[in-house]
Design an enzyme around this catalytic site. Structure first.
Site, PDB file in Angstrom:
ATOM      1  N   GLU A  99      10.575 -42.907   0.240  1.00  0.00           N
ATOM      2  CA  GLU A  99      10.441 -44.307  -0.156  1.00  0.00           C
ATOM      3  C   GLU A  99      10.981 -44.386  -1.571  1.00  0.00           C
ATOM      4  O   GLU A  99      10.335 -43.933  -2.521  1.00  0.00           O
ATOM      5  CB  GLU A  99       8.970 -44.754  -0.076  1.00  0.00           C
ATOM      6  CG  GLU A  99       8.796 -46.263  -0.129  1.00  0.00           C
ATOM      7  CD  GLU A  99       8.655 -46.806  -1.532  1.00  0.00           C
ATOM      8  OE1 GLU A  99       9.691 -47.309  -2.051  1.00  0.00           O
ATOM      9  OE2 GLU A  99       7.576 -46.727  -2.113  1.00  0.00           O
ATOM     10  N   CYS A 134       8.625 -50.892  -6.703  1.00  0.00           N
ATOM     11  CA  CYS A 134       9.823 -50.839  -5.863  1.00  0.00           C
ATOM     12  C   CYS A 134      10.046 -52.156  -5.129  1.00  0.00           C
ATOM     13  O   CYS A 134      11.187 -52.536  -4.870  1.00  0.00           O
ATOM     14  CB  CYS A 134       9.699 -49.702  -4.854  1.00  0.00           C
ATOM     15  SG  CYS A 134       9.591 -48.062  -5.590  1.00  0.00           S
TER      16      CYS A 134
END
Length: 456
Positions: A227, A261
């Protein structure tokens, strides 16, 4: 030695010793031994432990939250919310884990087959500082339910948080070695990945870190989930509630001081509503309350470190050299610590180098587009594909965005957020694999086909 430095003051608040090679070996050996026992435990035993860990997080949420605030600067109220979210994830897998792992019978012309989920072994998690509890829990909660064992290599600046996570798991009654923190620097991770007792690796972090981990895991043919970064679009169309979208955009860009993110980093606004949007968004960014992260009235604290803050400010200078204009803020605050103001950039050349980057701080890029085709093209014109947020009340437009935006997630008329029930992850250079929900539970499991004879 790892130092925890309070980014609100610049002061060192704690030091944590680095593990020796012998200590690392002992922890890996302990994890491997624990796995041999844990893999055969009942679902009832696993769910009971998950529930107790959830209770421990709830009971210690103030202490946990204060540690996160001191180590990486997020506001105390957001840190408390993060800890509460962690408890909900443990409870999600406690409540639903057994059903998610149920055998599935497959009919065949001759005989029958059963698809069965089985654990894999010791999984190494390499996790960042920005959500020091939630990122780890997204891994460890399903790992426990799966029958796996976890080793954590946490960020250097959040070793206090790492120790508290291990404490919560241990005090809840986990067997010795089920979850351990490895206090080692990034330079010593590769030998751990290569160790044959480690079966898989999961990483949340930068694109560069993802490449290094994927290379190391690939040499050993080990499963990896990545990720990585994102430069998420936040698209506003004429049918949307424009004022609401603009207010939410302020939070979406500045939550966690923009260090997420899945923060909305690129605001893409239809020309018909651009001015209305900017009136609210610009003022909201100007009015953002920046202050002591322990203060309940602060909407944003410092960034996690002075180096991180300076990286963002240098990116802003790069944008200006390419022709961008600073409409709001994006300036260093002259005080001890990692402080800066929230910023808004306009006139960013979409074909330039800067427009393709991720800004890991509270600075938004705003673009004006003429139609949905231009919005989708611009949204996809980055190497990342993590999340997205689209604001439209037109059902056909909602479907187009859901289908055509190249991202692992799309939120409609809402700020994107991760939840225990839904899959989390991206495409393109934002990584691969999924966390959370049944998908995150199954990532590090062996789906075995058990072939059985038919009835006589």
């Amino acid at each position: 030695m790892f130092k925890s430095i309070n980014p609100a003051t610049g002061e060192t608040v704690a030091e944590h010793p680095e593990l020796t090679a012998d200590e690392v070996e002992a922890k890996i050996a302990r994890a491997a031994a624990t796995y041999r026992q844990w893999r055969t435990t009942s679902y009832d035993e696993r769910t009971a432990l998950l529930a107790k860990i959830a209770d421990a997080f709830d009971a210690n949420k103030q202490r946990l939250a204060e540690m996160a605030t001191r180590e990486m600067g997020k506001t105390l109220k957001s840190a408390i919310a993060e800890v509460e979210k962690c408890a909900s994830a443990f409870r999600y897998y406690a409540d639903h884990g057994p059903d998610l792992l149920a055998d599935t019978e497959v009919a065949m012309p001759n005989g029958r087959a059963v698809a069965r989920w089985l654990p894999m072994g010791v999984v190494l998690a390499i996790m960042p500082w920005n959500f020091p509890y939630w990122q780890v829990v997204r891994f460890v909660a399903p790992a426990i339910m799966a029958g796996n064992v976890g080793l954590l290599k946490h960020a250097s600046l959040t070793q206090g948080c790492a120790a508290l996570i291990e404490e919560m798991v241990v005090t809840a009654g986990a067997p010795d070695g089920l979850f351990q923190n490895l206090a080692i620097p990034s330079s010593k991770v590769e030998p751990v990945i290569a160790d044959p007792r480690i079966v898989a690796v999961t990483l949340t972090g930068s694109e560069g870190a993802g490449i290094k981990v994927a290379e190391a895991a690939g040499r050993e043919l080990k499963k990896v989930v990545l990720e990585l970064g994102g430069s998420d679009p936040f698209i506003v169309m004429p049918s949307a509630d424009v004022e609401k979208a603009a207010k939410v955009a302020v939070t979406a860009r500045t939550q966690n001081a923009g260090q997420s993110c899945i923060c909305a980093k690129r605001m893409i606004v239809h020309a018909d509503v651009y001015d209305r949007f900017m009136d609210v968004f610009e003022q909201g960014m100007r009015d953002l309350v920046i202050g002591d992260p322990m203060d309940q009235d602060s909407a944003m604290g410092p960034l996690s470190s002075e180096d991180g803050r300076d990286t963002v400010l240098n990116q802003v200078e790069e944008a200006k050299r390419e022709g961008a204009r600073v409409l709001v803020g994006a300036e260093k605050i002259d005080r001890a610590g990692a402080w800066m103001t929230a910023g808004v950039l306009v006139d960013v050349p979409p074909e330039g180098k800067f427009a393709k980057q991720e800004i890991f701080g509270p600075v938004a890029m705003v673009f004006k587009v003429d139609d949905i085709e231009a919005a989708i093209t611009l949204a996809n014109d980055v190497p990342f594909g993590l999340g997205s947020s689209v604001w439209t009340n037109d059902a056909a437009e909602q479907e187009r965005f859901a289908r055509d935006i190249e991202a692992g997630m799309t939120a409609v008329n809402a700020m994107l957020a991760s939840v225990p029930e839904a899959p989390f992850g991206g495409v393109k250079r934002s990584g691969h694999g999924r966390e959370l929900g049944p998908w995150g539970l199954h990532e590090f499991m062996n789906l075995k086909a058990v072939m059985l004879p038919g009835a006589e």
